[in-house]
Each structure stands twice: as structure tokens, then as C-alpha cells.
Design a protein around this motif. Structure first.
Motif, short mmCIF file in Angstrom:
data_model
loop_
_atom_site.label_atom_id
_atom_site.label_comp_id
_atom_site.label_asym_id
_atom_site.label_seq_id
_atom_site.Cartn_x
_atom_site.Cartn_y
_atom_site.Cartn_z
N SER A 117 0.84 -1.20 0.00
CA SER A 117 0.00 0.00 0.00
C SER A 117 0.87 1.24 0.00
O SER A 117 2.04 1.21 0.41
CB SER A 117 -0.92 0.02 1.23
N LEU A 118 0.30 2.34 -0.44
CA LEU A 118 1.00 3.62 -0.41
C LEU A 118 1.23 4.09 1.02
O LEU A 118 2.24 4.73 1.32
CB LEU A 118 0.20 4.66 -1.19
N TRP A 121 4.38 2.44 2.34
CA TRP A 121 5.56 3.04 1.73
C TRP A 121 5.89 4.38 2.40
O TRP A 121 7.03 4.64 2.75
CB TRP A 121 5.34 3.20 0.24
N GLN A 122 4.90 5.20 2.59
CA GLN A 122 5.16 6.51 3.21
C GLN A 122 5.61 6.36 4.66
O GLN A 122 6.46 7.11 5.15
CB GLN A 122 3.91 7.39 3.12
N LEU A 139 6.01 -1.40 -5.63
CA LEU A 139 4.63 -1.28 -5.18
C LEU A 139 3.82 -2.38 -5.83
O LEU A 139 3.85 -2.54 -7.06
CB LEU A 139 4.06 0.09 -5.56
N LEU A 169 -4.36 4.66 -6.99
CA LEU A 169 -3.24 5.45 -7.53
C LEU A 169 -3.72 6.78 -8.10
O LEU A 169 -3.09 7.81 -7.90
CB LEU A 169 -2.52 4.65 -8.62
N ALA A 172 -4.49 9.20 -5.40
CA ALA A 172 -3.35 9.63 -4.58
C ALA A 172 -2.61 10.82 -5.17
O ALA A 172 -1.82 11.45 -4.47
CB ALA A 172 -2.38 8.45 -4.40
N ALA A 176 2.35 10.34 -6.02
CA ALA A 176 2.18 9.07 -5.30
C ALA A 176 3.33 8.10 -5.56
O ALA A 176 3.69 7.31 -4.69
CB ALA A 176 0.85 8.43 -5.69
#
Length: 405
Positions: A117-118, A121-122, A139, A169, A172, A176
Motif C-alpha cells: 500500500s502507499l 511506503w510513506q 509497489l 493510484l 493519490a 504518489a
């Protein structure tokens, strides 16, 4: 390339060790590796060993020279690949979610980390960027398309927890994918190149707008490349055409295909129970539930060397000169049964049975349910006179006890 894989005229039940034992034939592994090596070279792609299917590091020396590295699903698998493949090889890891402690440790051993998931990652981007090692970040995407029939194995159902969908995506925003080096998708299970082609068409239709921003794409696993009848030429063509069109590096990470038709579970008949109301039952010293769980989970009936699986029509007459048995196991689970078979002669106590194709998803999934003995792990080389048997690991009471407290 990709011939039918008959087993060599070799007695896999003759290892000088007590049963039950898993036996992995190094010669058969090499045969698979040569096919995968040719795919890598002709398609100009990288193939990884997915450790979730096979982690028996005692035979990694037969695999490591042919492969680009390993694909791990956990910190433990990543450490195993890092320790038992050479440092020149890659360690890729993907998990639906990571903890902070895991991420700190993964940064010490992984070359590629793929996020589900984003948000993840963040969350972990600062750890990766400050770890002091160059780590490629991927990803996982969900194309929302799969031809896997059984829902338990379908990673793209409407309730799937795997990967970022296109709408995620798009919502985002433009930034992203900042810091993302590649995409990963996994939609297949024991399928052919034709399925990959149709899947890839959907992936490109949905996500190719993002391809200029990444360097590589991982086509995941489920490719049955070493299966008899698999269209290897088609796979090579698919990968080549994709690379030519998009300029992206391509990675495959099948697990089962590396060791397909390379291993056996050798067991001994402990008792034969006469059943006046049906088929006689042979009880073996192994367990489908504990030692080959996919037999019950998939489900499927494995082949046994020298026997034939009984046909599903129970009213059909027995083949002339054959003897039918249910092969049952020694746990208390009523359904702990391997299947029904026809043998060329009556089974007797002490006979050894070789259950086929038992390298993948056996040793990595077995349990000590009922306290049953874990099978030893043995390797052989059917290209060598005498078989060159090696006992890689024997398990005992302490192994059962140490899993508990």
C-alpha cells in the motif's frame, strides 16, 4: 526445451534412513534449472526462487548458480536467502504489511522491498532512505483480473487484501509514485503463458500510463514453466515483446516450478486393515494433514510411484491384476487420507511407498499435529551411481517440544 519429465529408473525408497523422509533429487532440480536458465537468457529477464514454496537450503547449491536471487515473504525467508545465496544475488521481499522492527532488519538483507500500500511506503520511506544501503522500492498493484478458479488462491477477488488498485493510484495524485522503482503483480497459480498474456493485457490497459515512471515490473509467480506441455516459447515471446515496447526490466518469481517433479515423501506401510464393506486400508507412517497439507487444502490426490490413482467412478470394475487400497495416515483426523490407488500387488506391512512431487509446499508447511514425527530431509543425485544419498536433517522429540512452551 521442456520435455515430459519421466522419473529416472532409480529407487527413491532405498535411502538408508528410517521413514518417513522427504527426498529431493538434485539431478531433477538441475533439469529444471536448465529450463529456467534458458528462459532468463533468451527472454532477458530475471527469475527468482520464491521461498514460500521451497526453502530447503541444503540443496540451494544446485539452484543458486542459475537464478538471479530469491523472493521472500517474510523477514525469516529474507534472512535465509541472504545467508544461503551468494552476496551477488538479489533478495526481494514482499509482505501485505511490515512492522517497524521488521523493516529495520529487512534493510540489512534485502535489495528490493515491495510494499502492498502507499500508506506503508510513506510510513517506512524514512527508514529505507536512511539505512545506508541502496534498496529498490516496489509497489504491488492489483489489476483486478485473475483466472484462478478457487477463491482461496485468487489474489484479485473483490475482497482481496493484495495490492493497490488503479483508482487508489489515481486518487493519490501525481506524487504518489515518488521514490517507487517498480511494480509487482501476482495473479496466477499453476498456469500457463496464455494466462499471463491475457493478464498482461489487463495490467497494461490499466497501469501503462505509469510505466514511464518506473524501471522494472515483477510478473509474480504461478508460472508453471517446467511443467510438461508448458509453452516456454510463448513465455519468452511475451517477455521479449513487453521489454521492447516499454523498456522495463522484467522479473519472474515462481516457486513451485523450480522444484516441480523433483521430490518425494517416502513412507512405510504400518498396517493393512481389511474392510469387508469396502476397500482395504493401508496405514502409512506419514500424514497428509501434517506432512503434505496441500493434499487436503487444494485438494488433490498425489501420484505414488508404481501405483495408479483409482478413478473417481467408484462403481467401475477394478482393473485386472490390480489391487485397490485407500492409503490412510496415522493422525486422529478422520479425513487424513491420501487417496485411493490400484497397486500391481497386494500391499504388505513394511512396504515403502514413494509419494510423488513432494518438494513444493510440503517442508515449508508441515506441522507436528498429533505429535507425529516430522519427516527427515534427504537429498540424492540420481545421476550418480548409488544415488549419493545425504541426510540433510533429522527431527526428533526436541523439535516437537521446542515449538511449544
Amino acid at each position: 526445451m521442456n520435455p515430459i519429465f519421466p522419473y529416472p529408473p532409480f529407487d527413491y525408497s532405498s535411502a538408508p534412513y528410517p521413514t518417513p523422509y522427504y527426498l529431493v533429487d538434485r539431478a531433477l532440480i538441475r533439469r529444471n534449472m536448465h529450463i529456467l536458465k534458458e528462459v532468463q537468457e533468451r527472454a532477458n529477464c530475471r527469475i527468482l526462487l520464491a521461498l514460500k514454496a521451497f526453502s530447503t537450503w541444503g540443496v540451494f547449491d544446485e539452484m543458486e548458480p542459475y537464478l538471479a536471487g530469491v523472493a521472500a515473504s517474510s523477514l525469516n525467508e529474507a534472512r535465509l536467502g541472504f545467508e544461503h545465496f551468494s552476496r551477488e544475488k538479489e533478495v526481494h521481499v514482499y509482505s501485505p504489511a511490515y512492522s517497524e522492527d521488521e523493516m529495520h532488519e529487512l534493510c540489512k538483507v534485502a535489495n528490493h522491498v515491495v510494499f502492498n500500500s502507499l500508506q506503508q511506503w510513506q510510513k517506512f520511506r524514512p527508514i529505507i532512505e536512511r539505512c545506508g544501503r541502496k534498496i529498490q522500492v516496489g509497489l504491488r498493484i492489483n489489476p483486478e483480473y485473475s483466472e484462478v478458479a478457487l477463491e482461496i488462491y485468487n489474489p484479485c477477488t473483490t475482497r482481496s487484501r493484495f495490492g493497490v488498485r488503479l483508482e487508489n493510484l489515481l486518487d493519490a495524485g501525481d506524487n504518489a509514485l515518488d521514490g517507487i522503482d517498480g511494480f509487482h503483480f501476482h495473479t496466477m497459480c499453476q498456469q500457463g503463458a496464455d494466462v499471463l498474456q491475457r493478464t498482461l493485457e489487463v495490467v497494461c490497459e490499466r497501469f501503462e500510463r505509469f510505466f514511464p515512471r518506473i524501471k522494472w515490473i515483477n510478473f509474480g509467480g504461478g508460472h508453471h514453466i517446467t511443467r510438461a506441455g508448458y509453452n516456454v516459447e510463448h513465455l519468452i515471446q511475451i517477455v521479449r515483446q513487453f521489454r521492447e515496447k516499454y523498456g522495463l526490466e522484467v522479473i519472474l518469481e515462481p516457486g513451485e516450478t523450480h522444484v516441480l517433479h523433483t521430490g518425494f515423501l517416502v513412507s512405510t506401510v504400518l498396517d493393512v486393515i481389511e474392510n469387508p464393506n469396502g476397500i482395504d486400508v493401508a496405514i502409512i507412517d506419514a500424514s497428509a494433514s501434517a506432512h503434505m497439507p496441500d493434499v487436503l487444502e487444494m485438494p488433490y490426490t498425489p501420484e505414488i510411484l508404481g501405483a495408479r490413482r483409482a478413478i473417481e467412478d467408484t462403481e467401475a470394475p477394478l482393473e485386472e491384476g490390480r489391487f485397490k487400497y485407500i492409503v490412510g495416515c496415522k493422525t486422529c483426523l478422520s479425513g487424513d487420507v491420501v487417496g485411493e490407488y490400484q497397486f500391481a500387488r497386494p500391499l504388505a506391512i513394511g512396504d515403502r511407498l514413494c509419494l510423488e512431487d513432494m518438494s513444493q509446499y510440503t517442508m515449508v508447511k508441515n506441522t507436528t499435529f498429533n505429535g507425529v514425527q516430522l519427516p527427515s530431509i534427504v537429498s540424492c543425485d540420481s545421476d550418480v551411481d548409488g544415488g549419493s544419498f545425504r541426510l540433510l536433517r533429522h527431527f526428533d522429540y526436541d523439535d516437537f517440544r521446542s515449538r511449544l512452551s
